[in-house]
Design a protein around this motif. Structure first.
Motif, PDB file in Angstrom:
ATOM      1  N   ASP A 255      39.443  52.576  19.286  1.00  0.00           N
ATOM      2  CA  ASP A 255      39.368  52.050  17.921  1.00  0.00           C
ATOM      3  C   ASP A 255      38.990  50.574  17.870  1.00  0.00           C
ATOM      4  OD1 ASP A 255      40.188  54.528  17.026  1.00  0.00           O
ATOM      5  OD2 ASP A 255      42.295  53.952  16.795  1.00  0.00           O
ATOM      6  N   LYS A 256      38.905  49.940  19.047  1.00  0.00           N
ATOM      7  CA  LYS A 256      38.623  48.501  19.158  1.00  0.00           C
ATOM      8  C   LYS A 256      39.738  47.648  18.547  1.00  0.00           C
ATOM      9  CE  LYS A 256      33.575  49.187  19.096  1.00  0.00           C
ATOM     10  NZ  LYS A 256      33.417  49.027  20.539  1.00  0.00           N
ATOM     11  N   LYS A 257      40.968  48.140  18.653  1.00  0.00           N
ATOM     12  CA  LYS A 257      42.115  47.401  18.134  1.00  0.00           C
ATOM     13  C   LYS A 257      42.892  46.682  19.224  1.00  0.00           C
ATOM     14  CE  LYS A 257      42.752  50.229  13.989  1.00  0.00           C
ATOM     15  NZ  LYS A 257      43.659  51.128  13.235  1.00  0.00           N
ATOM     16  N   VAL A 258      42.678  47.101  20.488  1.00  0.00           N
ATOM     17  CA  VAL A 258      43.323  46.407  21.607  1.00  0.00           C
ATOM     18  C   VAL A 258      42.287  46.130  22.691  1.00  0.00           C
ATOM     19  CG1 VAL A 258      45.541  47.535  21.163  1.00  0.00           C
ATOM     20  CG2 VAL A 258      43.994  48.495  22.880  1.00  0.00           C
ATOM     21  N   HIS A 259      42.645  45.238  23.582  1.00  0.00           N
ATOM     22  CA  HIS A 259      41.793  44.891  24.725  1.00  0.00           C
ATOM     23  C   HIS A 259      42.616  45.077  25.991  1.00  0.00           C
ATOM     24  CE1 HIS A 259      38.933  42.715  27.256  1.00  0.00           C
ATOM     25  NE2 HIS A 259      39.966  42.046  27.736  1.00  0.00           N
ATOM     26  N   ILE A 260      42.036  45.736  26.989  1.00  0.00           N
ATOM     27  CA  ILE A 260      42.693  45.903  28.283  1.00  0.00           C
ATOM     28  C   ILE A 260      42.034  44.958  29.278  1.00  0.00           C
ATOM     29  CG2 ILE A 260      43.177  47.483  30.197  1.00  0.00           C
ATOM     30  CD1 ILE A 260      43.272  49.758  28.221  1.00  0.00           C
ATOM     31  N   GLN A 261      42.846  44.250  30.025  1.00  0.00           N
ATOM     32  CA  GLN A 261      42.365  43.280  31.017  1.00  0.00           C
ATOM     33  C   GLN A 261      41.383  43.930  31.991  1.00  0.00           C
ATOM     34  OE1 GLN A 261      45.118  42.637  34.158  1.00  0.00           O
ATOM     35  NE2 GLN A 261      44.567  40.496  34.435  1.00  0.00           N
ATOM     36  N   THR A 262      40.321  43.175  32.314  1.00  0.00           N
ATOM     37  CA  THR A 262      39.283  43.593  33.265  1.00  0.00           C
ATOM     38  C   THR A 262      38.873  45.051  33.049  1.00  0.00           C
ATOM     39  OG1 THR A 262      40.998  44.070  34.938  1.00  0.00           O
ATOM     40  CG2 THR A 262      39.885  41.926  35.047  1.00  0.00           C
ATOM     41  N   PRO A 263      38.256  45.364  31.887  1.00  0.00           N
ATOM     42  CA  PRO A 263      37.904  46.752  31.586  1.00  0.00           C
ATOM     43  C   PRO A 263      36.891  47.360  32.541  1.00  0.00           C
ATOM     44  CG  PRO A 263      36.875  45.243  30.037  1.00  0.00           C
ATOM     45  CD  PRO A 263      37.842  44.430  30.847  1.00  0.00           C
ATOM     46  N   GLY A 264      36.160  46.531  33.313  1.00  0.00           N
ATOM     47  CA  GLY A 264      35.201  47.069  34.266  1.00  0.00           C
ATOM     48  C   GLY A 264      35.865  47.657  35.496  1.00  0.00           C
ATOM     49  N   LEU A 265      37.156  47.359  35.703  1.00  0.00           N
ATOM     50  CA  LEU A 265      37.900  47.909  36.827  1.00  0.00           C
ATOM     51  C   LEU A 265      38.671  49.150  36.367  1.00  0.00           C
ATOM     52  CD1 LEU A 265      39.299  44.620  38.416  1.00  0.00           C
ATOM     53  CD2 LEU A 265      37.197  45.844  38.998  1.00  0.00           C
ATOM     54  N   ARG A 266      39.176  49.886  37.333  1.00  0.00           N
ATOM     55  CA  ARG A 266      39.909  51.114  37.006  1.00  0.00           C
ATOM     56  C   ARG A 266      41.174  50.765  36.237  1.00  0.00           C
ATOM     57  NH1 ARG A 266      40.661  55.374  35.248  1.00  0.00           N
ATOM     58  NH2 ARG A 266      41.293  57.274  36.316  1.00  0.00           N
ATOM     59  N   PHE A 267      41.389  51.476  35.127  1.00  0.00           N
ATOM     60  CA  PHE A 267      42.597  51.265  34.339  1.00  0.00           C
ATOM     61  C   PHE A 267      43.828  51.618  35.177  1.00  0.00           C
ATOM     62  CE2 PHE A 267      40.183  52.371  30.199  1.00  0.00           C
ATOM     63  CZ  PHE A 267      39.733  51.063  30.096  1.00  0.00           C
ATOM     64  N   SER A 268      44.891  50.874  34.977  1.00  0.00           N
ATOM     65  CA  SER A 268      46.180  51.204  35.581  1.00  0.00           C
ATOM     66  C   SER A 268      47.263  50.600  34.696  1.00  0.00           C
ATOM     67  CB  SER A 268      46.291  50.646  37.005  1.00  0.00           C
ATOM     68  OG  SER A 268      46.592  49.263  36.984  1.00  0.00           O
ATOM     69  N   ASP A 269      48.507  51.049  34.924  1.00  0.00           N
ATOM     70  CA  ASP A 269      49.604  50.525  34.102  1.00  0.00           C
ATOM     71  C   ASP A 269      49.951  49.084  34.452  1.00  0.00           C
ATOM     72  OD1 ASP A 269      50.817  50.875  36.530  1.00  0.00           O
ATOM     73  OD2 ASP A 269      52.438  52.165  35.800  1.00  0.00           O
ATOM     74  N   ASP A 270      49.266  48.511  35.476  1.00  0.00           N
ATOM     75  CA  ASP A 270      49.508  47.122  35.852  1.00  0.00           C
ATOM     76  C   ASP A 270      48.568  46.162  35.109  1.00  0.00           C
ATOM     77  OD1 ASP A 270      51.345  45.690  37.458  1.00  0.00           O
ATOM     78  OD2 ASP A 270      49.732  45.109  38.821  1.00  0.00           O
ATOM     79  N   ARG A 271      47.676  46.710  34.277  1.00  0.00           N
ATOM     80  CA  ARG A 271      46.763  45.870  33.509  1.00  0.00           C
ATOM     81  C   ARG A 271      47.453  45.293  32.283  1.00  0.00           C
ATOM     82  NH1 ARG A 271      43.841  45.349  37.335  1.00  0.00           N
ATOM     83  NH2 ARG A 271      42.385  46.932  38.029  1.00  0.00           N
ATOM     84  N   LEU A 272      46.983  44.109  31.882  1.00  0.00           N
ATOM     85  CA  LEU A 272      47.479  43.495  30.653  1.00  0.00           C
ATOM     86  C   LEU A 272      46.779  44.108  29.445  1.00  0.00           C
ATOM     87  CD1 LEU A 272      47.502  39.743  31.743  1.00  0.00           C
ATOM     88  CD2 LEU A 272      49.523  41.098  31.194  1.00  0.00           C
ATOM     89  N   VAL A 273      47.512  44.315  28.382  1.00  0.00           N
ATOM     90  CA  VAL A 273      46.934  44.797  27.133  1.00  0.00           C
ATOM     91  C   VAL A 273      47.342  43.843  26.025  1.00  0.00           C
ATOM     92  CG1 VAL A 273      48.912  46.302  26.654  1.00  0.00           C
ATOM     93  CG2 VAL A 273      46.723  46.788  25.582  1.00  0.00           C
ATOM     94  N   ARG A 274      46.440  43.627  25.072  1.00  0.00           N
ATOM     95  CA  ARG A 274      46.730  42.742  23.928  1.00  0.00           C
ATOM     96  C   ARG A 274      45.985  43.243  22.714  1.00  0.00           C
ATOM     97  NH1 ARG A 274      42.259  39.766  22.882  1.00  0.00           N
ATOM     98  NH2 ARG A 274      40.821  39.315  24.612  1.00  0.00           N
ATOM     99  N   VAL A 275      46.445  42.820  21.541  1.00  0.00           N
ATOM    100  CA  VAL A 275      45.755  43.149  20.291  1.00  0.00           C
ATOM    101  C   VAL A 275      44.500  42.303  20.191  1.00  0.00           C
ATOM    102  CG1 VAL A 275      45.928  43.146  17.771  1.00  0.00           C
ATOM    103  CG2 VAL A 275      47.920  43.763  19.176  1.00  0.00           C
ATOM    104  N   ARG A 276      43.411  42.899  19.738  1.00  0.00           N
ATOM    105  CA  ARG A 276      42.149  42.166  19.600  1.00  0.00           C
ATOM    106  C   ARG A 276      42.183  41.307  18.339  1.00  0.00           C
ATOM    107  NH1 ARG A 276      37.027  45.733  21.451  1.00  0.00           N
ATOM    108  NH2 ARG A 276      36.073  43.784  20.896  1.00  0.00           N
TER     109      ARG A 276
END
Length: 276
Positions: A255-276
């Motif tokens: 929905d483009k409502k949040v941003h996940i840290q380093t989206p070019g890398l594989r997602f994991s639960d250790d990534r930072l997430v924030r509201v856009r």
């Protein structure tokens, strides 16, 4: 598989998040069917995701329709010694998409994971061109975007581009069939479609099939209250339902409502997430 589970256990032990084995199994609670869609015949548009269970309610004019067959203009071989072949489902538009390689599979999911893409055609009708002699070419995909722009995609490993005269073909096709076939044409290789980006897109599309809007709203509200980047595993611990939080975050990413840290890398639960 065992090694991955051991690594996960060690990581969770280190950060103090080893969770007990649940005594019961919980399932996703999607708003819509995960296969097919609910429609009102003659009313629901063809590319609409269909009604939610709540919208359907007790209505007697609602029917369930199965996933539509691929509209590919040519039949591909079911098996090959050289590449992976198969089908995947564009759940938003309730239609099967065919692919002839793992690269095409990943790219189809990347297109599906982009909210601005409103239509995806696999193997659209061939275009004719001349490169020394008359030929025809099948594009792997044609995507239509929300602003009406259409792009034809040729998906091919980079080591085959020169042998196949790919760029020469695209120049010849572009001179004749733009904008009648599409507004532009692009060549896509493993440079653009990395394994990490492809798997991330697969995760996003799986989460969208399980989408529950109230759960998405709950996670977004919590992120707004937090007001700063937070690791996904911490948010999962705070809310107490890791699977629900994971799916909700990926839906909010779509929905483009949040941003996940380093989206070019594989997602994991250790990534930072924030509201856009």
């Amino acid at each position: 598989m065992l090694e991955e589970r051991v690594v996960t256990y060690l990581r969770e032990t280190e950060r103090g998040t080893v969770r007990p084995v649940p005594q019961s199994v919980s399932f996703a609670d999607p708003d819509r069917p995960t296969g097919g869609r609910l429609i009102i015949p003659g009313v629901t548009p063809e590319n609409d995701p269909g009604l939610t269970f709540e919208q359907a309610g007790e209505r007697t004019d609602v029917v369930w329709v199965p996933t539509r067959l691929s509209m590919a203009s040519r039949k591909i071989a079911e098996s090959s010694h050289a590449s992976v072949r198969g089908q995947t489902v564009d759940s938003a538009r309730n239609i099967v998409l065919r692919f002839e390689s793992i690269l095409e599979y990943f790219f189809a999911h990347i297109l599906m994971s982009r909210k601005e893409v409103v239509r995806i055609e696999d193997q659209p009708p061939p275009v004719k061109f001349n490169l020394g002699k008359n030929r025809k070419h099948y594009f792997d995909f044609r995507a239509t975007f929300s602003d009406g722009w259409r792009t034809g995609f040729n998906v091919k490993p980079s080591d085959l581009l020169e042998r196949d005269q790919t760029f020469e073909k695209m120049d010849a096709i572009n001179a004749v069939h733009t904008p009648s076939f599409s507004d532009d044409i692009l060549v896509v290789t493993e440079v653009e479609v990395t394994r990490a980006k492809g798997l991330n897109a697969v995760d996003v599309n799986q989460a969208r099939r399980n989408r529950n809007q109230s759960e998405c709203d709950q996670v977004l509200d919590r992120l707004l209250v937090i007001g700063e980047p937070i690791k996904i595993w911490r948010l999962q611990d705070m809310i107490g339902d890791p699977g629900m939080v994971w799916d909700a975050i990926l839906c909010l990413l779509y929905d483009k409502k949040v941003h996940i840290q380093t989206p070019g890398l594989r997602f994991s639960d250790d990534r930072l997430v924030r509201v856009r």
